[in-house]
Design a protein around this motif. Structure first.
Motif, PDB file in Angstrom:
ATOM      1  N   ASP A  65      49.404  42.155  57.871  1.00 54.28           N
ATOM      2  CA  ASP A  65      50.711  42.054  57.227  1.00 54.28           C
ATOM      3  C   ASP A  65      50.525  42.052  55.710  1.00 54.28           C
ATOM      4  O   ASP A  65      49.493  41.591  55.200  1.00 54.28           O
ATOM      5  N   TRP A  66      51.528  42.561  54.973  1.00 50.51           N
ATOM      6  CA  TRP A  66      51.404  42.599  53.514  1.00 50.51           C
ATOM      7  C   TRP A  66      51.586  41.220  52.894  1.00 50.51           C
ATOM      8  O   TRP A  66      50.785  40.779  52.082  1.00 50.51           O
ATOM      9  N   ASP A  67      52.641  40.504  53.299  1.00 48.66           N
ATOM     10  CA  ASP A  67      52.938  39.200  52.709  1.00 48.66           C
ATOM     11  C   ASP A  67      52.283  38.106  53.546  1.00 48.66           C
ATOM     12  O   ASP A  67      52.770  37.753  54.614  1.00 48.66           O
ATOM     13  N   LEU A  68      51.190  37.561  53.040  1.00 49.39           N
ATOM     14  CA  LEU A  68      50.461  36.515  53.760  1.00 49.39           C
ATOM     15  C   LEU A  68      50.754  35.121  53.198  1.00 49.39           C
ATOM     16  O   LEU A  68      50.094  34.151  53.560  1.00 49.39           O
ATOM     17  N   GLY A  69      51.762  35.019  52.338  1.00 45.24           N
ATOM     18  CA  GLY A  69      52.162  33.723  51.797  1.00 45.24           C
ATOM     19  C   GLY A  69      51.249  33.256  50.679  1.00 45.24           C
ATOM     20  O   GLY A  69      50.115  33.721  50.531  1.00 45.24           O
ATOM     21  N   ASN A  70      51.764  32.311  49.889  1.00 53.25           N
ATOM     22  CA  ASN A  70      50.983  31.710  48.796  1.00 53.25           C
ATOM     23  C   ASN A  70      50.423  32.763  47.845  1.00 53.25           C
ATOM     24  O   ASN A  70      49.270  32.671  47.401  1.00 53.25           O
ATOM     25  N   ASP A  71      51.256  33.765  47.553  1.00 53.53           N
ATOM     26  CA  ASP A  71      50.867  34.832  46.621  1.00 53.53           C
ATOM     27  C   ASP A  71      49.614  35.591  47.078  1.00 53.53           C
ATOM     28  O   ASP A  71      48.872  36.143  46.257  1.00 53.53           O
ATOM     29  N   THR A  72      49.379  35.594  48.385  1.00 53.81           N
ATOM     30  CA  THR A  72      48.264  36.347  48.958  1.00 53.81           C
ATOM     31  C   THR A  72      48.835  37.559  49.687  1.00 53.81           C
ATOM     32  O   THR A  72      49.853  37.449  50.381  1.00 53.81           O
ATOM     33  N   HIS A  73      48.184  38.706  49.522  1.00 61.49           N
ATOM     34  CA  HIS A  73      48.727  39.924  50.112  1.00 61.49           C
ATOM     35  C   HIS A  73      47.696  40.641  50.985  1.00 61.49           C
ATOM     36  O   HIS A  73      46.486  40.412  50.862  1.00 61.49           O
ATOM     37  N   GLY A  74      48.242  41.497  51.825  1.00 63.79           N
ATOM     38  CA  GLY A  74      47.411  42.170  52.812  1.00 63.79           C
ATOM     39  C   GLY A  74      46.290  42.997  52.241  1.00 63.79           C
ATOM     40  O   GLY A  74      45.201  43.070  52.820  1.00 63.79           O
ATOM     41  N   GLU A  75      46.532  43.640  51.077  1.00 70.70           N
ATOM     42  CA  GLU A  75      45.472  44.450  50.502  1.00 70.70           C
ATOM     43  C   GLU A  75      44.256  43.602  50.121  1.00 70.70           C
ATOM     44  O   GLU A  75      43.116  44.080  50.142  1.00 70.70           O
ATOM     45  N   ASP A  76      44.514  42.327  49.795  1.00 71.08           N
ATOM     46  CA  ASP A  76      43.396  41.419  49.502  1.00 71.08           C
ATOM     47  C   ASP A  76      42.568  41.178  50.765  1.00 71.08           C
ATOM     48  O   ASP A  76      41.328  41.180  50.729  1.00 71.08           O
ATOM     49  N   ALA A  77      43.282  40.970  51.876  1.00 64.97           N
ATOM     50  CA  ALA A  77      42.591  40.733  53.147  1.00 64.97           C
ATOM     51  C   ALA A  77      41.825  41.976  53.593  1.00 64.97           C
ATOM     52  O   ALA A  77      40.675  41.890  54.044  1.00 64.97           O
ATOM     53  N   ILE A  78      42.462  43.151  53.453  1.00 70.06           N
ATOM     54  CA  ILE A  78      41.801  44.396  53.873  1.00 70.06           C
ATOM     55  C   ILE A  78      40.555  44.651  53.035  1.00 70.06           C
ATOM     56  O   ILE A  78      39.512  45.070  53.549  1.00 70.06           O
TER      57      ILE A  78
END
Length: 307
Positions: A65-78
Motif C-alpha cells: 500500500d502507498w500510505d503506511l501511516g506515520n508519514d511512511t510510504h510504500g515506495e520506502d517499503a519497496i
C-alpha cells in the motif's frame, strides 16, 4: 511453484483489505492454488520477514500500500524490500494516489518489476499478475512437480497419523494394528515372490519394473482408513471419507503424472500418459483443486489426533 501461492502483503490497516483478500483467495482457489498471505503493517515488520531466508525463497508476489501511516510510504517499503528480494513482482496500490502518481514514485526511486493499481482495481491487478506467473510454470512437467510435492506432504501426514494412532492404542490394540499391517506385507511378499518366479522364468525389463515396494503409500492409506473405523477412533471416523477420496481421486492422477511421457501431442500443454491417453492442463487444475480440499482434511485429522 507450490500449491500455496505465498504473498507478502504490506498495509498498515489489514482490516480494510479483508474483502479483497477473500476475493483473491477465491479466484486463486478456482485455479487450484491456495492464497497464503503474510501481513506486515510497518517497515520494521517487513524487514523482519524478508530477513527470513525460507520465506524470501518461497514468496511469489509482494503487495504494498502507498500510505503506511506515520508519514511512511510504500515506495520506502519497496526500496527496502528490493535490497534483499530483487526479482519478485510487486503490486503497488493506493486508495488516494492515482496509478500515474504511483508509477511516477516508482520511477523516481528506480524501482523495477512494480505494477501499479488503485484500490478498486487491486483484485484484477493481482489476479492478472498471478495468471501471468502460473502460465510460466503450468506446463505438465512443472505441474507434475507441484502435485508430487503436495501429495508427498499428505503421505507424510498419513504416516504421522498412523504412528499417533498406534501410540494411542493399548497393548492388544497395538498388536492388532501391527498384525493387520503385517498381513499386507506378507501378501505383498507372496505377490513379489510370484513375480520373481515369473521374472526368473521369463526375464523382461517390463517385469522388472513391476516389482514394487512392500508397504506402499496406498497400503498406508488403506491401513489408515481401517484404523479410523476402529472403536478407539470414532471421533475421527468422518475422515475415512477423505482418505477414500484421496485414494480414488488423487492417487491415480498422481501416478498418471508420475509416469507421463512428456511428449507434445498436438499442443505444448497436452501430453500422453503411459496408456497413450492425452492428459491436459484442465484435468490438472481439477486435480490441484481436489488436493487442496483433501490436504485441509488431512491437516484437520492430524491436528485432531495430536490432541
Amino acid at each position: 511453484m507450490r500449491l500455496d501461492f505465498n504473498v507478502l502483503w504490506v498495509d498498515d490497516q489489514p482490516d480494510r483489505i479483508a474483502a479483497q483478500s477473500k476475493s483473491i483467495g477465491l479466484k486463486m482457489a478456482a485455479e487450484g492454488f491456495n492464497f497464503s498471505p503474510r501481513y506486515c503493517q510497518t517497515i520494521d515488520q517487513v524487514e523482519a520477514v524478508i530477513s527470513e531466508d525460507v520465506f524470501t525463497d518461497e514468496v511469489d508476489l509482494i503487495l504494498v500500500d502507498w500510505d503506511l501511516g506515520n508519514d511512511t510510504h510504500g515506495e520506502d517499503a519497496i526500496e527496502r524490500i528490493r535490497q534483499i528480494v530483487q526479482y519478485k513482482d510487486v503490486v503497488f496500490y493506493s486508495g488516494q494516489a492515482t496509478v500515474i502518481e504511483l508509477r511516477q514514485k516508482a520511477y523516481e526511486r528506480k524501482l523495477e518489476g512494480v505494477y501499479c493499481a488503485g484500490r478498486d482495481g487491486l483484485i484484477d491487478e493481482v489476479i492478472g499478475v498471478f495468471e501471468s506467473l502460473i502460465k510460466k510454470v503450468l506446463d505438465l512437467d512443472h505441474t507434475r512437480g507441484i502435485v508430487m510435492g503436495a501429495t508427498s506432504d499428505i503421505d507424510h501426514m498419513v504416516q504421522v497419523c498412523l504412528t499417533l494412532a498406534h501410540d494411542k492404542l493399548d497393548d492388544p490394540g497395538k498388536a492388532e494394528f501391527l498384525t493387520e499391517a503385517m498381513k499386507r506385507v506378507t501378501e505383498k511378499v507372496k505377490q513379489l515372490a510370484k513375480r520373481g518366479e515369473k521374472l526368473q522364468a521369463a526375464p523382461s525389463i517390463e517385469g522388472l519394473f513391476k516389482a514394487h515396494m512392500l508397504f506402499t503409500s496406498d497400503d498406508r492409506l488403506r491401513m489408515l482408513a481401517n484404523v479410523l473405523s476402529m472403536d478407539s477412533f470414532t471421533a475421527h471416523a468422518a475422515s475415512v471419507d477423505a482418505v477414500k477420496a484421496y485414494r480414488e481421486g488423487v492417487v491415480t492422477g498422481r501416478n498418471t503424472l508420475g509416469h507421463a511421457v512428456l511428449v507434445p501431442q498436438g499442443k505444448p500443454n497436452s501430453v500422453l500418459d503411459e496408456a497413450g491417453k492425452p492428459v491436459d492442463i484442465e484435468e490438472m487444475r481439477e486435480l490441484r483443486k481436489l488436493i487442496l480440499i483433501l490436504r485441509a482434511e488431512f491437516r484437520s485429522l492430524l491436528s485432531g489426533m495430536q490432541t
